[in-house]
Design an enzyme around this catalytic site. Structure first.
Site, PDB file in Angstrom:
ATOM      1  N   GLU A 251      14.988  40.919  60.495  1.00 26.49           N
ATOM      2  CA  GLU A 251      13.740  41.626  60.793  1.00 26.49           C
ATOM      3  C   GLU A 251      13.907  43.140  60.723  1.00 26.49           C
ATOM      4  O   GLU A 251      12.934  43.874  60.499  1.00 26.49           O
ATOM      5  CB  GLU A 251      13.196  41.197  62.172  1.00 26.49           C
ATOM      6  CG  GLU A 251      13.823  41.850  63.383  1.00 26.49           C
ATOM      7  CD  GLU A 251      15.220  41.343  63.723  1.00 26.49           C
ATOM      8  OE1 GLU A 251      15.805  41.840  64.701  1.00 26.49           O
ATOM      9  OE2 GLU A 251      15.732  40.436  63.029  1.00 26.49           O
TER      10      GLU A 251
ATOM     11  N   CYS B 151      20.245  35.956  65.473  1.00 27.62           N
ATOM     12  CA  CYS B 151      21.331  36.465  66.319  1.00 27.62           C
ATOM     13  C   CYS B 151      21.535  35.559  67.540  1.00 27.62           C
ATOM     14  O   CYS B 151      22.073  34.466  67.397  1.00 27.62           O
ATOM     15  CB  CYS B 151      21.078  37.915  66.704  1.00 27.62           C
ATOM     16  SG  CYS B 151      22.571  38.767  67.269  1.00 27.62           S
TER      17      CYS B 151
ATOM     18  N   HIS C  49      20.361  40.339  61.744  1.00 26.90           N
ATOM     19  CA  HIS C  49      18.992  40.694  62.138  1.00 26.90           C
ATOM     20  C   HIS C  49      18.145  41.009  60.908  1.00 26.90           C
ATOM     21  O   HIS C  49      17.942  42.175  60.554  1.00 26.90           O
ATOM     22  CB  HIS C  49      19.001  41.891  63.091  1.00 26.90           C
ATOM     23  CG  HIS C  49      19.301  41.542  64.502  1.00 26.90           C
ATOM     24  ND1 HIS C  49      18.327  41.226  65.422  1.00 26.90           N
ATOM     25  CD2 HIS C  49      20.489  41.446  65.151  1.00 26.90           C
ATOM     26  CE1 HIS C  49      18.892  40.959  66.593  1.00 26.90           C
ATOM     27  NE2 HIS C  49      20.201  41.075  66.453  1.00 26.90           N
TER      28      HIS C  49
END
Length: 242
Positions: free
Chosen positions: A220, A113, A218
């Site tokens: 994760e 990001c 994102h």
């Protein structure tokens, strides 16, 4: 076999209790993603400078440039258009230097990001400061309060033959989204390897680098809902181990 140490850039925060206690922090999802992929996560505080910052970089095998607020436009020769969010120039200075070192010294690096934007600015590129006011698109790239969620926001088209396609496959990939800025002009030596349907650049990489990938979403946060995203962290850790 050694476990690679993966530095994750942190940010300054004042939401701790009691109120207004300044802390350095990072979302648990980054730490968990690195741990699940077989690495040892290490948070790099945002305000290190000089020799301490260099020592931190020398002590890691790979780097994650994490998400967060906007990079100040002065770092890419632009003026403030009045739409910036959570700007922290001290964090900018440290992260841009880390990004340059990772690029120049071929240290494995994953930008997430804000991190893809840091990679681009560190390479001499520029940013779109606010997608809704600077682009004609009906596609929403932001989420509530800028908080990344695991739900799919849109697709991206991953370019075949790229390092990213080796990890995620070529063609359409579902991603989440939590940003209002994006890469504009590319820095050298970065190339575009994924775009959203509205043309927004969603992934970059540096050809010839052992592992230098930036993604605008994102991953994760998606490692449980979309296990394919784990491959980004596994790829980073494998490169760091090598």
């Amino acid at each position: 076999m050694s476990t690679p140490i993966i530095g994750i850039t942190g940010y300054a925060d004042q939401s701790a209790r009691p109120p207004n206690v300044p802390v350095f922090a990072i979302a648990r999802t980054y730490v968990e993603a690195v741990s699940l992929a077989g690495g040892t996560p290490l948070i790099v505080p945002p305000y290190l400078e000089g020799d301490p910052l260099r020592a931190a970089f020398d002590g890691i095998d790979g780097l994650i440039l994490s998400g967060g607020g906007d990079i100040h436009p002065s770092f890419f020769a632009d003026s403030d258009r009045g739409l910036l969010w959570r700007v922290d120039e001290r964090r900018d200075r440290g992260e841009l230097l880390l990004a340059r070192w990772a690029l120049d010294e071929r240290r494995p690096v994953l930008g997430i990001c804000r991190g893809i934007q840091a990679l681009n600015v560190a390479s001499g590129g520029t940013l779109i400061q606010d997608i809704p006011t600077q682009m004609s698109s009906t596609l929403s790239h932001s989420s509530i309060a800028g908080r990344p969620l695991p739900t799919v926001a849109h697709t991206v088209e991953v370019q075949s033959g790229s390092h990213l396609s080796d990890l995620l496959g070529a063609g359409e990939v579902d991603v989440n989204s939590a940003h209002h800025q994006a890469v504009k002009e590319l820095g050298d030596p970065l190339v575009v390897v994924a775009r959203a349907p509205d043309g927004v650049i969603e992934a970059l990489e540096a050809p010839g680098h052992p592992f230098c990938i930036g993604v605008q979403w994102h991953p994760e946060v998606m490692i449980e809902s979309a296990p394919i995203m784990r491959r980004l962290f596994e790829g980073l850790i494998e490169a760091a181990r090598s």
